[in-house]
Design a protein around this motif. Structure first.
Motif, PDB file in Angstrom:
ATOM      1  N   TYR A 152      -8.336   0.790   2.636  1.00 19.00           N
ATOM      2  CA  TYR A 152      -7.932   1.042   1.256  1.00 19.00           C
ATOM      3  C   TYR A 152      -8.969   0.476   0.296  1.00 19.00           C
ATOM      4  O   TYR A 152      -9.533  -0.590   0.545  1.00 19.00           O
ATOM      5  CB  TYR A 152      -6.586   0.376   0.946  1.00 19.00           C
ATOM      6  CG  TYR A 152      -5.435   0.965   1.706  1.00 19.00           C
ATOM      7  CD1 TYR A 152      -4.732   2.040   1.197  1.00 19.00           C
ATOM      8  CD2 TYR A 152      -5.057   0.441   2.931  1.00 19.00           C
ATOM      9  CE1 TYR A 152      -3.665   2.593   1.901  1.00 19.00           C
ATOM     10  CE2 TYR A 152      -3.999   0.983   3.639  1.00 19.00           C
ATOM     11  CZ  TYR A 152      -3.308   2.061   3.113  1.00 19.00           C
ATOM     12  OH  TYR A 152      -2.257   2.597   3.806  1.00 19.00           O
ATOM     13  N   VAL A 155       0.847  -1.187   0.000  1.00 15.73           N
ATOM     14  CA  VAL A 155       0.000   0.000   0.000  1.00 15.73           C
ATOM     15  C   VAL A 155       0.882   1.235   0.000  1.00 15.73           C
ATOM     16  O   VAL A 155       2.055   1.169   0.376  1.00 15.73           O
ATOM     17  CB  VAL A 155      -0.967   0.020   1.213  1.00 15.73           C
ATOM     18  CG1 VAL A 155      -1.958  -1.124   1.126  1.00 15.73           C
ATOM     19  CG2 VAL A 155      -0.206  -0.039   2.529  1.00 15.73           C
ATOM     20  N   GLU A 163      -6.245   0.498  -4.742  1.00 13.85           N
ATOM     21  CA  GLU A 163      -5.098   1.118  -4.065  1.00 13.85           C
ATOM     22  C   GLU A 163      -4.126   0.073  -3.493  1.00 13.85           C
ATOM     23  O   GLU A 163      -3.139   0.445  -2.872  1.00 13.85           O
ATOM     24  CB  GLU A 163      -5.595   2.002  -2.915  1.00 13.85           C
ATOM     25  CG  GLU A 163      -6.467   3.157  -3.368  1.00 13.85           C
ATOM     26  CD  GLU A 163      -7.068   3.934  -2.211  1.00 13.85           C
ATOM     27  OE1 GLU A 163      -7.124   5.169  -2.333  1.00 13.85           O
ATOM     28  OE2 GLU A 163      -7.476   3.326  -1.203  1.00 13.85           O
TER      29      GLU A 163
END
Length: 78
Positions: A48, A11, A52
């Motif tokens: 998220y 991430v 993403e």
């Protein structure tokens, strides 16, 4: 749903995390997935959207520039 509980993911471009919860939201004509991810460097959980997150494909604490290129190429079939 691309990811499930326990998947190791990347991430914020270089941070490695673990999926701890999966969410499925229904819209009029589609579904949207997002995930709660524990990120060690943040010492916390962030949410998220599916787009993403990348699947983690190398085995180090941080991704170097070379590893980021490898990860990108592997995901995009290059």
């Amino acid at each position: 749903m691309k990811f499930t509980f326990g998947d190791i993911v990347v991430v914020d471009k270089i941070e490695i995390g673990v999926v701890v919860k999966c969410w499925e939201h229904y819209k009029k004509d589609s579904k949207e997935f997002n995930y709660d991810v524990y990120v060690r460097d943040y010492n916390g959980i962030k949410n998220y959207k599916e787009e993403e997150i990348e699947r983690y494909m190398v085995r180090h604490k941080y991704l170097s520039e070379e590893e980021r290129i490898y990860q990108f190429n592997a995901i995009h079939g290059l």
